[in-house]
Motif scaffolding. Structure first.
Motif, mmCIF file in Angstrom:
data_model
loop_
_atom_site.group_PDB
_atom_site.id
_atom_site.type_symbol
_atom_site.label_atom_id
_atom_site.label_comp_id
_atom_site.label_asym_id
_atom_site.label_seq_id
_atom_site.Cartn_x
_atom_site.Cartn_y
_atom_site.Cartn_z
ATOM 1 N N UNK A 7 1.378 -4.921 -2.068
ATOM 2 C CA UNK A 7 1.059 -5.585 -0.787
ATOM 3 C C UNK A 7 1.178 -4.607 0.374
ATOM 4 N N UNK A 8 2.227 -3.790 0.385
ATOM 5 C CA UNK A 8 2.449 -2.860 1.497
ATOM 6 C C UNK A 8 1.343 -1.822 1.596
ATOM 7 N N UNK A 9 0.692 -1.510 0.489
ATOM 8 C CA UNK A 9 -0.349 -0.477 0.491
ATOM 9 C C UNK A 9 -1.693 -0.987 0.991
ATOM 10 N N UNK A 10 -1.865 -2.318 1.097
ATOM 11 C CA UNK A 10 -3.123 -2.853 1.621
ATOM 12 C C UNK A 10 -3.275 -2.395 3.067
ATOM 13 N N UNK A 11 -4.478 -1.939 3.463
ATOM 14 C CA UNK A 11 -4.669 -1.411 4.821
ATOM 15 C C UNK A 11 -4.240 -2.375 5.933
ATOM 16 N N UNK A 12 -4.532 -3.677 5.784
ATOM 17 C CA UNK A 12 -4.185 -4.630 6.842
ATOM 18 C C UNK A 12 -2.671 -4.832 6.925
ATOM 19 N N UNK A 13 -1.969 -4.714 5.809
ATOM 20 C CA UNK A 13 -0.516 -4.860 5.817
ATOM 21 C C UNK A 13 0.131 -3.562 6.283
ATOM 22 N N UNK A 14 -0.413 -2.430 5.836
ATOM 23 C CA UNK A 14 0.130 -1.119 6.223
ATOM 24 C C UNK A 14 0.147 -0.981 7.743
ATOM 25 N N UNK A 15 -0.901 -1.448 8.403
ATOM 26 C CA UNK A 15 -0.983 -1.347 9.865
ATOM 27 C C UNK A 15 0.106 -2.178 10.539
ATOM 28 N N UNK A 16 0.562 -3.253 9.880
ATOM 29 C CA UNK A 16 1.567 -4.131 10.470
ATOM 30 C C UNK A 16 2.996 -3.698 10.153
ATOM 31 N N UNK A 17 3.175 -2.730 9.261
ATOM 32 C CA UNK A 17 4.513 -2.261 8.890
ATOM 33 C C UNK A 17 5.102 -1.475 10.062
ATOM 34 N N UNK A 22 7.187 2.700 7.701
ATOM 35 C CA UNK A 22 6.029 3.472 7.261
ATOM 36 C C UNK A 22 6.424 4.918 6.989
ATOM 37 N N UNK A 23 7.256 5.495 7.868
ATOM 38 C CA UNK A 23 7.709 6.879 7.678
ATOM 39 C C UNK A 23 8.523 7.009 6.396
ATOM 40 N N UNK A 24 9.403 6.032 6.138
ATOM 41 C CA UNK A 24 10.217 6.092 4.910
ATOM 42 C C UNK A 24 9.356 5.920 3.666
ATOM 43 N N UNK A 25 8.346 5.046 3.739
ATOM 44 C CA UNK A 25 7.443 4.883 2.603
ATOM 45 C C UNK A 25 6.661 6.172 2.335
ATOM 46 N N UNK A 26 6.170 6.803 3.393
ATOM 47 C CA UNK A 26 5.426 8.049 3.229
ATOM 48 C C UNK A 26 6.324 9.152 2.679
ATOM 49 N N UNK A 29 6.430 9.030 -0.876
ATOM 50 C CA UNK A 29 5.153 9.273 -1.540
ATOM 51 C C UNK A 29 4.223 8.076 -1.565
ATOM 52 N N UNK A 30 4.562 7.030 -0.828
ATOM 53 C CA UNK A 30 3.722 5.832 -0.781
ATOM 54 C C UNK A 30 2.728 5.981 0.361
ATOM 55 N N UNK A 31 1.467 5.813 0.058
ATOM 56 C CA UNK A 31 0.419 5.910 1.076
ATOM 57 C C UNK A 31 -0.439 4.654 1.024
ATOM 58 N N UNK A 32 -1.132 4.349 2.126
ATOM 59 C CA UNK A 32 -1.984 3.151 2.111
ATOM 60 C C UNK A 32 -3.198 3.360 1.221
ATOM 61 N N UNK A 33 -3.717 2.265 0.705
ATOM 62 C CA UNK A 33 -4.944 2.320 -0.073
ATOM 63 C C UNK A 33 -6.105 2.589 0.871
#
Length: 64
Positions: A7-17, A22-26, A29-33
């Motif tokens: 769910x977090x990787x979906x572009x519409x959800x990623x923008x709302x994180x 977002x920095x911790x996810x990146x 190694x987690x990036x948006x789809x």
């Protein structure tokens, strides 16, 4: 965990994180789809190819 991450990787959800999340996810190694491709509309000047789908006997016997 997998569903949450998907769910977090979906572009519409990623923008709302939040930025910090977002920095911790990146950093992990987690990036948006990538966004889904936009379908290209058919060219109206090019004739459509006839369907090769099987036709039921009922549809075949109906005339114009």
């Amino acid at each position: 965990m997998g569903e949450w991450l998907a769910r977090r990787r979906k572009p519409e959800v990623w923008a709302a994180v939040a930025d910090g999340q977002r920095e911790r996810l990146e950093a992990a190694g987690v990036t948006p789809l990538p966004p889904a491709p936009v379908p290209v509309p058919a060219d109206p000047d090019v004739p459509a190819e006839p369907s090769t789908a099987p036709v039921s006997p009922f549809e075949r016997d109906i005339g114009p």
